[in-house]
Design an enzyme around this catalytic site. Structure first.
Site, short mmCIF file in Angstrom:
data_model
loop_
_atom_site.label_atom_id
_atom_site.label_comp_id
_atom_site.label_asym_id
_atom_site.label_seq_id
_atom_site.Cartn_x
_atom_site.Cartn_y
_atom_site.Cartn_z
N ASP A 61 38.45 33.30 50.02
CA ASP A 61 38.14 32.43 48.88
C ASP A 61 38.61 31.32 48.80
OD1 ASP A 61 37.06 31.47 46.06
OD2 ASP A 61 37.35 34.00 45.85
N HIS A 117 39.11 28.30 41.43
CA HIS A 117 38.03 29.48 42.10
C HIS A 117 39.34 31.04 42.51
CE1 HIS A 117 34.80 32.10 43.52
NE2 HIS A 117 34.50 31.62 42.18
N SER A 302 31.68 36.54 40.47
CA SER A 302 32.83 36.44 40.55
C SER A 302 34.21 36.82 40.54
CB SER A 302 33.39 34.82 41.06
OG SER A 302 31.88 34.30 42.31
#
Length: 361
Positions: A61, A117, A302
């Protein structure tokens, strides 16, 4: 197959144990017994006893901020696989943290959401419960691998990240001492057909009993892109809290599973109407400084993908020798029907639940 009313007695009968946390502390996507009952899309794993085997889950990621309290004790030494000239730190290194807030790649400014994220994704897998951030499998260990930042990645970076996550050699990079059994890739948007180079890498890691989980993509009901469209990948679409496919999720008959991914707030008065996943993240205080937070912020495929990655790691903690083919064979006992959409008549969408099958001898 319809969602049954789940009672404490039925949970105990299939080898589950009661959680020591108050029901109101448990995020709706895991299973929170509130006055509203259980969210129809909840995966019903809260209270399932983890197995004796610790499972490593790689999170490929944007990097993970290691200092977040909800991830304390959950991280292994990872790696930054973003190569020069796209790496603002120069080149690949053992520093798996994301780019700093307000970093620039030319004229491109990295957003705060981009920076956090990977941290948010990791917390859905193995959050330790601090501030109510519970991962599906808190006994799992996260292997953080940074793949993108303010600058975009190369395809070689992605292929190398997958190989290294599985413990396979990558030229110029130290050996990975903690190979993952599960790889989570909350990225999408590659080729419309899985490229042979990527498929070859996926095949190599699957041969090592490694599970690859990928987000289906937020392309508003279009077909799966890479890496979710590669053979052997467990592709994950997104549901709202009421077990309906979200409007932004990819829609494809090849999608393996659907899991809570959140979206806009629901009109219902139920406790799960917030319809976002609680994650470990960062926001800014009144002075503009970054601070660790726990917020209902997660929206997208996600976030659905790590829910499934955590679920698989929880299953593996009881059965560590299982292969991807074993999961496919056993998957029917974890499935729940999802409301289909007319625009995809070939789709038979399936959700995942631990209410049956998990922790059986």
């Amino acid at each position: 197959m319809f969602l049954k009313r789940i009672t404490r007695a039925s949970l105990l009968s299939i080898g589950l144990v009661a959680s020591s946390h108050a029901a109101q502390d448990i995020p709706w996507h895991l299973m929170s017994h509130t006055q509203s009952g259980v969210a129809p899309a909840a995966i019903n794993t809260q209270g399932i006893k983890t197995g004796p085997h610790q499972i490593v889950v790689a999170v490929i990621d944007s990097g993970v901020i290691a200092s977040h309290p909800s991830l304390a004790g959950q991280l292994l030494p990872g790696y930054d696989m973003l190569s020069a000239p796209n790496n603002l730190r120069g080149d690949r290194s053992s520093d798996f943290s994301p780019d700093e807030r307000d970093s620039r790649c030319g004229q491109r400014l990295v957003s705060g959401a981009f920076r956090t994220h990977g941290t948010e994704v990791a917390s859905l897998i193995a959050g330790n419960g601090v501030d109510g951030v519970f991962g599906v499998n808190p006994s799992a260990k996260i292997l953080p691998i940074r793949l993108f930042g303010a600058c975009s990645m190369t395809r070689k970076d992605m292929l190398d990240a997958i190989l290294w996550a599985a413990g396979l050699p990558v030229a110029g990079v130290p050996a990975n001492p903690h190979p993952a059994r599960v790889i989570n890739m909350s990225i999408a948007g590659g080729l419309p057909v899985c490229g042979p180079d990527l498929q070859q890498v996926i095949n190599r890691v699957i041969e090592r009993k490694v599970f690859v989980v990928a987000a289906a993509g937020n392309n508003f009901h279009k077909p799966l892109p890479e890496p979710a469209n590669c053979k052997g990948v467990i592709s994950v679409g997104a549901l709202d809290a009421e077990n309906r496919i979200e409007v932004y999720s990819a829609l494809d008959s090849r999608t393996t599973l659907y899991a809570p991914g959140g979206g806009k707030r629901l009109s219902a008065s139920a406790d799960w109407s917030v319809n976002k996943l609680k994650v470990a993240t960062y926001d800014l205080d009144f002075t503009g400084n970054e601070r660790a937070s726990a917020l209902f912020r997660g929206v997208g495929t996600s976030y659905a993908a790590p829910v499934v990655a955590g679920f698989i790691s929880l299953w593996l903690s009881h059965t560590p020798d299982k292969h991807t083919a074993d999961f496919a064979a056993e998957m029917p006992k974890f499935l729940r029907a999802v409301e289909p959409l007319d625009k995809c008549p070939d789709c038979i969408p399936k959700g995942v639940t631990g209410a049956t099958g998990m922790a059986r001898p």
